[in-house]
Design a protein around this motif. Structure first.
Motif, short mmCIF file in Angstrom:
data_model
loop_
_atom_site.label_atom_id
_atom_site.label_comp_id
_atom_site.label_asym_id
_atom_site.label_seq_id
_atom_site.Cartn_x
_atom_site.Cartn_y
_atom_site.Cartn_z
N THR A 93 -16.23 -6.44 -8.95
CA THR A 93 -17.60 -5.98 -7.82
C THR A 93 -18.17 -6.50 -6.50
OG1 THR A 93 -18.91 -5.60 -9.14
CG2 THR A 93 -17.24 -4.13 -8.96
N SER A 94 -19.52 -7.42 -7.18
CA SER A 94 -19.92 -8.20 -6.34
C SER A 94 -20.02 -9.38 -6.09
CB SER A 94 -21.59 -8.00 -6.92
OG SER A 94 -22.13 -8.26 -7.89
N GLY A 95 -18.69 -10.34 -7.15
CA GLY A 95 -18.65 -11.45 -6.95
C GLY A 95 -17.69 -12.45 -5.78
N PRO A 144 -8.06 -0.39 -8.48
CA PRO A 144 -9.11 -0.92 -7.83
C PRO A 144 -9.18 -2.97 -7.54
CG PRO A 144 -9.71 0.10 -9.74
CD PRO A 144 -7.71 -0.19 -9.70
N THR A 145 -7.98 -3.65 -8.13
CA THR A 145 -7.84 -4.36 -8.54
C THR A 145 -7.04 -4.90 -6.77
OG1 THR A 145 -6.21 -5.04 -9.44
CG2 THR A 145 -8.24 -3.76 -10.37
N ASP A 146 -6.94 -6.91 -6.95
CA ASP A 146 -6.36 -7.25 -6.36
C ASP A 146 -4.66 -6.94 -6.62
OD1 ASP A 146 -6.25 -8.44 -8.51
OD2 ASP A 146 -6.45 -10.38 -7.69
N GLU A 147 -4.14 -6.69 -7.33
CA GLU A 147 -2.98 -6.54 -7.90
C GLU A 147 -1.50 -5.42 -7.97
OE1 GLU A 147 -3.05 -9.58 -12.13
OE2 GLU A 147 -2.66 -6.53 -12.32
N ALA A 148 -2.66 -4.77 -7.15
CA ALA A 148 -2.39 -2.77 -6.68
C ALA A 148 -2.70 -2.09 -5.33
CB ALA A 148 -1.89 -1.95 -7.92
N ILE A 149 -2.14 -1.23 -4.42
CA ILE A 149 -2.20 -0.48 -3.96
C ILE A 149 -1.32 0.65 -3.25
CG2 ILE A 149 -1.17 -1.73 -1.52
CD1 ILE A 149 -4.30 -0.86 -0.41
N ILE A 150 -1.98 1.96 -3.01
CA ILE A 150 -1.17 2.48 -3.15
C ILE A 150 -1.40 3.84 -1.93
CG2 ILE A 150 -2.40 4.96 -4.13
CD1 ILE A 150 -0.66 5.95 -5.88
N ALA A 151 -0.17 4.26 -1.45
CA ALA A 151 0.14 4.65 0.06
C ALA A 151 0.03 5.97 -0.09
CB ALA A 151 0.88 4.21 0.28
N TRP A 152 -0.28 6.66 -1.25
CA TRP A 152 -0.22 8.48 -1.95
C TRP A 152 -1.70 8.47 -0.96
CZ3 TRP A 152 2.44 8.56 -6.66
CH2 TRP A 152 3.66 7.81 -6.29
N ASP A 153 -1.54 9.99 -0.98
CA ASP A 153 -2.46 10.76 -0.34
C ASP A 153 -3.27 11.86 -0.90
OD1 ASP A 153 -3.49 9.56 2.45
OD2 ASP A 153 -1.70 10.54 2.90
N ASP A 154 -2.75 11.65 -2.67
CA ASP A 154 -2.86 12.85 -4.03
C ASP A 154 -4.35 12.95 -4.04
OD1 ASP A 154 -0.37 13.14 -4.55
OD2 ASP A 154 -0.03 11.37 -5.27
N GLY A 167 -13.48 -2.08 -0.68
CA GLY A 167 -14.95 -1.55 -0.42
C GLY A 167 -14.50 -0.87 1.06
N LYS A 168 -12.97 -0.56 0.98
CA LYS A 168 -12.19 0.15 2.20
C LYS A 168 -13.12 -0.91 3.65
CE LYS A 168 -12.51 4.99 3.49
NZ LYS A 168 -13.35 6.78 3.75
N VAL A 169 -13.16 -1.94 3.99
CA VAL A 169 -12.43 -2.57 4.62
C VAL A 169 -11.99 -3.59 4.78
CG1 VAL A 169 -13.93 -4.05 5.83
CG2 VAL A 169 -15.51 -2.41 5.30
N HIS A 219 -8.48 1.55 -4.26
CA HIS A 219 -8.47 0.27 -4.03
C HIS A 219 -9.95 0.20 -3.76
CE1 HIS A 219 -6.26 -3.08 -3.13
NE2 HIS A 219 -7.17 -3.32 -2.62
N TRP A 220 -10.14 1.74 -3.22
CA TRP A 220 -11.54 1.29 -1.96
C TRP A 220 -12.74 1.02 -2.78
CZ3 TRP A 220 -10.17 5.83 1.61
CH2 TRP A 220 -9.04 5.65 2.40
N HIS A 221 -12.86 1.12 -4.08
CA HIS A 221 -14.46 0.75 -4.99
C HIS A 221 -15.53 2.42 -4.26
CE1 HIS A 221 -13.85 -2.95 -6.77
NE2 HIS A 221 -12.41 -2.28 -6.77
N THR A 222 -14.53 3.42 -3.99
CA THR A 222 -15.05 4.78 -3.67
C THR A 222 -15.56 5.75 -4.33
OG1 THR A 222 -14.12 5.65 -1.70
CG2 THR A 222 -15.51 3.73 -1.14
N TRP A 223 -15.42 5.41 -5.72
CA TRP A 223 -14.73 6.67 -6.38
C TRP A 223 -16.26 7.11 -6.81
CZ3 TRP A 223 -13.27 1.73 -8.54
CH2 TRP A 223 -14.50 0.90 -8.78
#
Length: 538
Positions: free
Chosen positions: A494-496, A94-104, A504-506, A111-115
């Motif tokens: 989050t809101s900082g 969920p942070t600036d350090e990692a993002i994942i490509a998978w669709d599991d 935020g999926k943007v 990463h999108w903060h939509t859990w």
């Protein structure tokens, strides 16, 4: 890797889960007919084997190895259900350090903060946390019985084992307080049976963890005197310092002076910075003088597709060097916002896909002929920047100890001295007593001199701000499972004002609601236990 030797036998304590945190998470005992007192704790040597199971619960999620067939918990694939794999994911993705490509399943939601409260990965970590707490409770319960009926050297040894079990339980309760807030609560005093565990508030749980760690301090082995990877006083002091540093988040009350009290104990205990930053993340890192408490892995003896096997394989692909593995899975990488903290830009990699710049902590991969700096499609691994920090080779470039091309021998450094230095500087800046700015600057410069190889990266007291500390924690500790907790403590998760790509999926990132500073209580547990209350916003 190596010690503590992980005896993965038929010692399964999971038959003793508390009821509401079993059915709700589909967590089932492997053998409900096991009688631990008669079958498991049948002789003195069995206690150390059972203790090893407690430690192994962070590294392995089953009894067979190789990725399946005999899991600790049901309801999720054994490999996805690994404690470290899920902890790392919920702390880093969920942070600036990692993002994942998978669709599991819902993995991109992090990463999108939509859990949501029915997220399978959140439920998996929640159940792993309480699985470990449960088997620690059962170990402590049986150790108490044995302590009362034995004497001499074994009694002394058993008291130390019990203290270690209490440390591990406190560690998992710290994960619970940090990620979930107000949670169900059980100890060895709650005998197995059908009941609803009570809900403990975050402040009450803080006080419980604090008291536990203080009570066991003198029952643990002195710092650096236990077997490698077993908890000692240094680990307990470090965890207390972590608790106090985050006390304002957990309880609303600052405890920075207390953090400094225990950081000073850690720093003066005889640990030292490793001369090589890279060595901390290679397969022989068990010899590092800097690591205070690791989760251990071994290519021959801890064979599973979670833990370090996941981190090393999932971060590899797109032409990256294999560094001791048989192939990459093309899953996790980082984003341009984070790489910029090292003052690196796309053109720096024109002639060298592993360009580091002056700060050698920058372990990235970007081949501009096949990779894209900007992420337009989150599902494409080669959009973003590869991370080469963790490797399955020895620090001299040779094979890993007990080498296996699939299963990794590199230990995960959960607590290490460099973090204590950074925590010290932060606690001083936030007004804690028991430290000073001059010492804080010297600690930060020790890290930067190692990173730069000289004093060209040194800072002065005027450079030491909270913004600098947050960025420096990222540069020093990235992908070590700290980032979400750090960003929450600094008000930036989050809101900082700090946003990063795809937050935020943007694509360019947006602020997200502050209730996401906590994860939700899994919906199944909430429905099963009337004592629980969902976290606000969910």
């Amino acid at each position: 890797m190596k010690k503590i030797t992980l005896f993965i036998t038929a010692i399964i304590l999971s038959a003793f889960f508390f009821t509401s945190c079993v059915n709700d998470l589909n967590v089932e005992p492997i053998d409900p007919n096991v009688n631990t007192l008669n079958n498991v704790f049948k002789d003195q040597s069995a206690y150390k084997k059972a203790l090893a199971k407690l430690y192994a619960s962070y590294a392995l999620s089953g009894q067979t190895g190789g990725g399946g067939g005999n899991p600790d918990i049901a309801g999720i694939d054994e490999n996805f259900g690994n404690y470290l794999r899920q902890y790392w994911g919920l702390q880093e993705l969920p942070t600036d350090e990692a993002i994942i490509a998978w669709d599991d399943a819902t993995i991109k939601d992090f990463h999108w903060h939509t859990w949501s409260p029915n997220d399978v990965f959140i439920s998996a970590l929640y159940s792993r946390i309480f699985y470990t707490i449960s088997i620690c409770n059962e170990f402590i319960r049986n150790a108490d019985k044995a302590i009362d009926t034995t004497s001499g050297a074994f009694q002394t040894e058993l008291k130390t084992y019990k203290a270690e079990a209490r440390f591990l339980r406190a560690l998992s309760y710290w994960h619970a307080i940090d990620m979930f807030g107000n949670v169900p609560f059980v100890t060895e005093e709650d005998l197995p049976g059908a009941f609803f565990p009570r809900r403990i508030t975050r402040t009450e749980l803080f006080e419980y963890i604090e008291n536990e760690l203080k009570e066991i301090e003198n029952e643990l082995m002195p710092a650096r005197q236990n077997e490698y990877a077993r908890a000692d006083r240094g680990a307990a002091w470090f965890l207390l310092a972590k608790l106090y540093l985050n006390a304002k988040v957990y309880t609303g009350t600052e405890r920075y002076t207390d953090a400094l009290t225990y950081l000073n104990k850690v720093i003066s205990a005889g640990y030292s910075l490793d001369n090589s930053y890279e060595h901390l993340f290679t397969a022989d890192n068990n010899s590092s003088p800097e690591i205070i408490f690791p989760i251990t892995f071994d290519g021959q003896n801890t064979q599973q597709y979670g833990g370090m096997t996941f981190i090393v394989h999932a971060s590899n692909g797109g032409g990256m060097p294999l560094n001791g593995i048989d192939g990459g899975w093309g899953g996790i990488r980082t984003i341009k916002n984070f790489v910029a903290k090292f003052n690196l830009k796309e053109s720096d990699f024109d002639s060298d896909p592993q360009y580091q710049g002056p700060d050698k902590r920058a372990m990235f991969f970007f081949d501009k002929s096949t990779w894209k700096w900007d992420i337009n499609n989150v599902g494409t691994f080669t959009e973003g920047i590869g991370v080469t920090k963790f490797k399955n080779i020895s620090s001299n470039g040779g094979p890993a100890p007990n080498a296996h091309a699939t299963f990794v021998s590199t230990d995960f450094p959960m607590f290490r001295l460099a973090d204590a230095y950074l925590m010290y500087a932060e606690a001083v800046l936030r007004g804690g007593s028991g430290g000073d700015i001059g010492t804080a600057v010297s600690y930060i410069n020790a890290l930067r001199q190692r990173a730069y190889g000289n004093d060209s990266g040194n800072i002065t007291a005027s450079d030491l701000t909270l913004d600098f500390i947050l960025d420096e924690r990222g540069r020093e500790l990235y992908w070590e499972g700290h980032r979400r907790t750090d960003l929450v403590r600094f008000g930036q998760f989050t809101s900082g004002p700090y946003v990063w790509q795809w937050k935020g999926k943007v694509k360019e990132g947006i602020q997200t609601p502050s209730f996401r500073d906590l994860y939700p209580i899994p919906i199944n547990d909430l429905n099963a236990n009337p004592n629980l209350v969902q976290n606000p916003g969910y």
